[in-house]
Design a protein around this motif. Structure first.
Motif, PDB file in Angstrom:
ATOM      1  N   GLU A  56       0.839  -1.191   0.000  1.00 25.01           N
ATOM      2  CA  GLU A  56       0.000   0.000   0.000  1.00 25.01           C
ATOM      3  C   GLU A  56       0.878   1.248   0.000  1.00 25.01           C
ATOM      4  N   ILE A  58       1.838   3.867   1.608  1.00 24.95           N
ATOM      5  CA  ILE A  58       1.922   4.468   2.944  1.00 24.95           C
ATOM      6  C   ILE A  58       3.336   5.002   3.124  1.00 24.95           C
ATOM      7  N   ASN A 104      -7.868  -5.233  11.603  1.00 22.66           N
ATOM      8  CA  ASN A 104      -8.012  -3.926  10.954  1.00 22.66           C
ATOM      9  C   ASN A 104      -6.799  -3.513  10.133  1.00 22.66           C
ATOM     10  N   ASP A 105      -6.021  -4.475   9.679  1.00 23.70           N
ATOM     11  CA  ASP A 105      -4.846  -4.262   8.825  1.00 23.70           C
ATOM     12  C   ASP A 105      -3.657  -3.756   9.625  1.00 23.70           C
ATOM     13  N   ARG A 106      -2.493  -4.397   9.352  1.00 22.18           N
ATOM     14  CA  ARG A 106      -1.276  -4.044  10.072  1.00 22.18           C
ATOM     15  C   ARG A 106      -0.112  -3.951   9.089  1.00 22.18           C
ATOM     16  N   ASP A 124      -0.671  -0.475  13.582  1.00 24.61           N
ATOM     17  CA  ASP A 124      -1.950  -0.335  12.905  1.00 24.61           C
ATOM     18  C   ASP A 124      -1.753   0.463  11.614  1.00 24.61           C
ATOM     19  N   ASP A 126      -3.815   1.849   9.606  1.00 30.50           N
ATOM     20  CA  ASP A 126      -4.604   3.079   9.484  1.00 30.50           C
ATOM     21  C   ASP A 126      -3.896   4.246  10.152  1.00 30.50           C
ATOM     22  N   ASP A 127      -3.269   3.994  11.304  1.00 32.24           N
ATOM     23  CA  ASP A 127      -2.504   5.053  11.965  1.00 32.24           C
ATOM     24  C   ASP A 127      -1.311   5.455  11.120  1.00 32.24           C
ATOM     25  N   ALA A 129      -0.998   5.264   7.879  1.00 34.17           N
ATOM     26  CA  ALA A 129      -1.431   6.002   6.696  1.00 34.17           C
ATOM     27  C   ALA A 129      -1.829   7.425   7.059  1.00 34.17           C
ATOM     28  N   ALA A 130      -2.495   7.565   8.186  1.00 38.22           N
ATOM     29  CA  ALA A 130      -2.972   8.897   8.573  1.00 38.22           C
ATOM     30  C   ALA A 130      -1.835   9.806   8.979  1.00 38.22           C
TER      31      ALA A 130
END
Length: 792
Positions: A56, A58, A104-106, A124, A126-127, A129-130
């Motif tokens: 991804e 990221i 939740n994806d790692r 995580d 999502d963290d 990526a954000a």
């Protein structure tokens, strides 16, 4: 069939093409799902399900340090198909990382360097990526100190291994060779590390990072660690060892200081799954006096943890004058919390409930203060949100942004220095923003410095008094600046051209070094390709003029540039960790393939073109492969191999290379049988009864290992004059061995099926011999080809 390619510098391309001979992508997936037929069945326990990983977009950067806080150069970092190596600042960066579909994806990233314990970091996704994650990683040296232990002993006696207050009791004659399952007797070298939760760098040292876990009933959990340990064991020949089936080791964990009040009667044991980045429940340890005792039948990272639910802590960080403090990195409890205060000095993070913890600001992240600043926080109830504000002593902040000429933010390391002092390195965020809190005694004239992963630097003079100092830094050639990774071609006959050269990142592109020859291989499908060959390459030497060959091709405009006989080409090359930065200036032949017009005196200039190391090799003679550094699973004959090429460094795979034998079909069969006996999966064979040629490929998903064998009865044989440029043609037996070949890598090799083997090989040869594609008249193509061939 023989020989696929005539250049060991393109061994990874050869690997790709040869694998295509035998299987399609679907067949490979079927074989991987079948698993290995190893003798080692892990005591009858079913292997974990195959974890699906994907790449991804990221952004990730970070600094890798040792336990003393010193940055480590040359750390190999791999995440799926992305690879990097830390530079002199211990700094690395990725644009893509691997994400696995669990909880939740790692994100999963591995850090490796000889002499250090590996670290697999996972957070995580999502963290990540954000926030455009910026990680801090600490790697432990393999040495004897207060938390690591190196010991050599006999397998025939009981042993107690100890690091710090942690003990492991090993059984007598309890060892087997990992992978083969064969019993082992002899000397055992052990490498043990114990991480006490009270260690100042516990969160940066531990695998994972957020202590996320999966219980035996598949429910998720948040852990509170009472300590964790890892043990590596090796045979005398370097084979990795494990506990023999039916044998167990006893673990004795001390109760960490501050965690001994009302300790539970038992605490679960957890092992770390390096594919998912999660801790998995695998038993328990019982309280015996003032220690916890448990047993394991297999060694990986083992963690003594109590699972808890979660709460949330939040608040503001200010100094003692009331001013909010942005860009302060917080360590929250045991977690490697990538928690950095925002522009308002605000932070928020989830923490385990029912457990007291502290919020710490370490000296290296805030002005080098003499001791850590921390706030003790009483236990939160499950689901509770609690505000905890933090007050720090006043420090001058030097802040701003690192940018390119287009005002795009650049990830880099930043520091402030004077003649007498220097601040700690800090990282910019994904937008290039930085905050450096300087030591109190750093006053007067100073310099703010920034350095990118590729090695570009910029600095600016400032004056420090008592007020914060804003400063912006512009690096003209970094991160897509106006002249980075660009080729300029000037011609009096054809139009001038400017070509943007991509930074090649595929598994089959990058810099390859064989002995003293360096080559740059581009992505096969790149719209603009650049080949560079440098004979007599030396790591300490930066500038080359004699014998430099350059071939550049623009498929979109159908133009090509190639160095020509008698024309000088100057090349400078700087190495920064696992990256090479090239600059070119010289003359050659420039051709328009559409019109067949050409200019024999065109000039090429290329500036600051950065490419990763694919692999480095060295030639060896008269060796036993395993003794010479090849992986322990390498098949070998009784007779020494007359010639071999060994991988000495790679950002893509582990150990391995190519071994060349003189011998007949019976020797080929001996090597083939040796590979099969280790439980490798046979990917397919290609035998020609008329010609007498044979070839076979083996792969082991468990060992991440690949073996390819070829036999050609018509080969003349290796002699004392054989070198890497002709060994493939002369050797009757050719064996390629690679470890570190993950399932994802193998699948990627099969992305594009070959409709016709012969056409595939022809296409490959054309790619590897770009001079042969030039169509202009009057140029001495034949001599050019011979010159390039000699370099290969």
């Amino acid at each position: 069939m023989r020989r696929k390619f005539h250049s060991l510098t393109f061994v990874f391309m050869a690997l790709l093409m040869m694998l295509m001979t035998f299987a399609s992508c679907s067949k490979i997936q079927d074989l991987l799902n079948e698993g290995d037929d190893d003798d080692d069945d892990d005591g009858g326990i079913n292997p974990p399900e195959l974890v699906e990983g994907r790449m991804e977009d990221i952004a990730l950067s970070g600094i890798v340090r040792d336990a003393s806080g010193t940055p480590i150069e040359g750390v190999s970092i791999v995440s799926g198909s992305s690879a990097a190596t830390t530079n002199t600042d211990g700094f690395f960066e990725f644009d893509q990382i691997q994400v696995v579909s669990v909880l939740n994806d790692r994100s999963v990233v591995r850090f490796s360097k000889a002499g250090y314990f590996d670290v697999v970091r996972s957070m995580d996704a999502d963290d990540d990526a954000a926030d455009g994650a910026s990680w801090e990683v600490v790697m432990c040296k393999k040495e004897n100190n207060d938390f690591t232990s190196i010991k050599t002993y006999s397998s025939s006696s009981d042993q107690t291994l100890q690091a710090g207050e942690m003990k492991i009791d090993m059984p007598q004659d309890g060892y087997k060779v990992d992978g083969t399952g064969l019993s082992y007797t002899g000397k055992v070298k052990s490498e043990m590390v114990y991480l006490d939760p009270n260690n100042e760098r516990f969160s940066e040292m531990m695998p994972g990072g957020d202590l996320a876990a999966v219980r035996s009933d598949n429910s998720s959990a948040q852990l509170v660690s009472y300590g964790m340990t890892d043990l590596n064991m090796y045979a005398e020949n370097g084979d990795k060892l494990q506990l023999k089936d039916g044998c167990k080791a006893k673990l004795t964990f001390p109760i960490p200081a501050g965690m001994g009040e009302n300790p539970p009667a038992s605490i679960p044991l957890w092992s770390f799954n390096e594919k998912t980045g999660l801790w998995e429940e695998e038993g328990s340890a019982a309280l015996q006096g003032n220690v916890y005792v448990g047993e394991v039948a297999h060694f990986s990272w083992v963690n003594l943890d109590y699972p808890e639910k979660q709460g949330t802590v939040y608040g503001y960080v200010k100094d003692d004058t009331g001013k909010v403090l942005p860009g302060v990195r917080l360590s929250i409890g045991q977690l490697l919390a990538p928690t950095v205060t925002n522009s308002d000095g605000y932070y928020s993070h989830e923490v385990p409930a029912n457990t007291a913890f502290s919020i710490t600001v370490k000296a290296q992240y805030y002005g080098g203060i003499s001791q850590m600043a921390f706030v003790n926080v009483a236990a939160l109830s499950p689901g509770e949100s609690r505000r905890v504000d933090i007050t720090l002593s006043h420090m001058v902040r030097v802040y701003g942004r690192v940018m390119n000429e287009k005002e795009e933010g650049i990830r880099s390391t930043v520091w402030v220095q004077t003649d007498k002092d220097k601040s700690e390195l800090c990282q910019t965020d994904k937008e290039g923003n930085f905050n450096v809190y300087v030591p109190k005694d750093m006053k007067g004239n100073a310099t703010v410095c920034a350095r990118t992963f590729r090695g570009e630097e910029v600095s600016k003079e400032i004056t420090i008094h008592n007020e914060d100092v804003p400063v912006d830094l512009i690096i003209g050639n970094a991160g897509g600046g106006s002249s980075a990774n660009m080729i300029y071609i000037f011609s009096e006959i054809l139009d001038d051209a400017v070509w943007p050269i991509p930074t090649y990142t595929s598994m089959k592109s990058g810099v390859i070094i064989v002995d003293d020859t360096l080559s740059l291989m581009p992505d096969e499908d790149a719209a603009i390709g650049l080949n560079i060959a440098i004979p007599h390459y030396e790591r300490e030497k930066n500038t080359y003029q004699d014998g430099v060959l350059v071939y550049a091709e623009n498929l979109g405009t159908r133009h090509r540039f190639v160095t020509a006989p008698g024309k000088k080409m100057k090349c400078t090359v700087q190495r920064n960790g696992g990256n090479f930065v090239f600059s070119l200036e010289g003359y050659g032949s420039y051709v328009n393939d559409s019109t067949e017009e050409g200019d024999e005196n065109a000039k090429l200039i290329g500036k600051d073109m950065s490419y990763p190391l694919l692999a480095a090799f060295k030639s060896l003679r008269n060796i036993k492969p395993v003794d010479a550094g090849f992986p322990s699973f390498t098949p070998q004959l009784e007779a020494k191999a007359p010639f071999a090429v060994l991988i000495t460094e790679s950002g893509k795979v582990g150990k391995g290379g190519i071994v060349f034998y003189n011998g007949g079909s019976s020797d080929y069969q001996t090597l083939k049988n040796a590979a099969a006996k280790q439980g490798f999966t046979n990917l397919g064979e290609d035998n020609d009864e008329k010609e007498g040629t044979m070839a076979v490929f083996f792969y082991s998903a468990k060992k991440k290992a690949l073996i390819s064998l070829e036999y050609n009865p018509k080969a003349s044989g290796i002699t004392g004059k054989t070198c890497w440029t002709n060994a493939e043609e002369q050797a009757p037996i050719y064996m390629m061995v690679l470890d570190g070949v993950t399932e994802d890598m193998l699948e990627k090799m099969f992305e594009d099926d070959a409709d016709d083997t012969r056409s595939t090989r022809v296409t490959a040869r054309r790619h590897l011999n770009p001079i042969s594609k030039c169509k202009f008249d009057g140029f001495k193509k034949k001599k050019m080809f011979k010159k390039l061939a000699r370099l290969r």
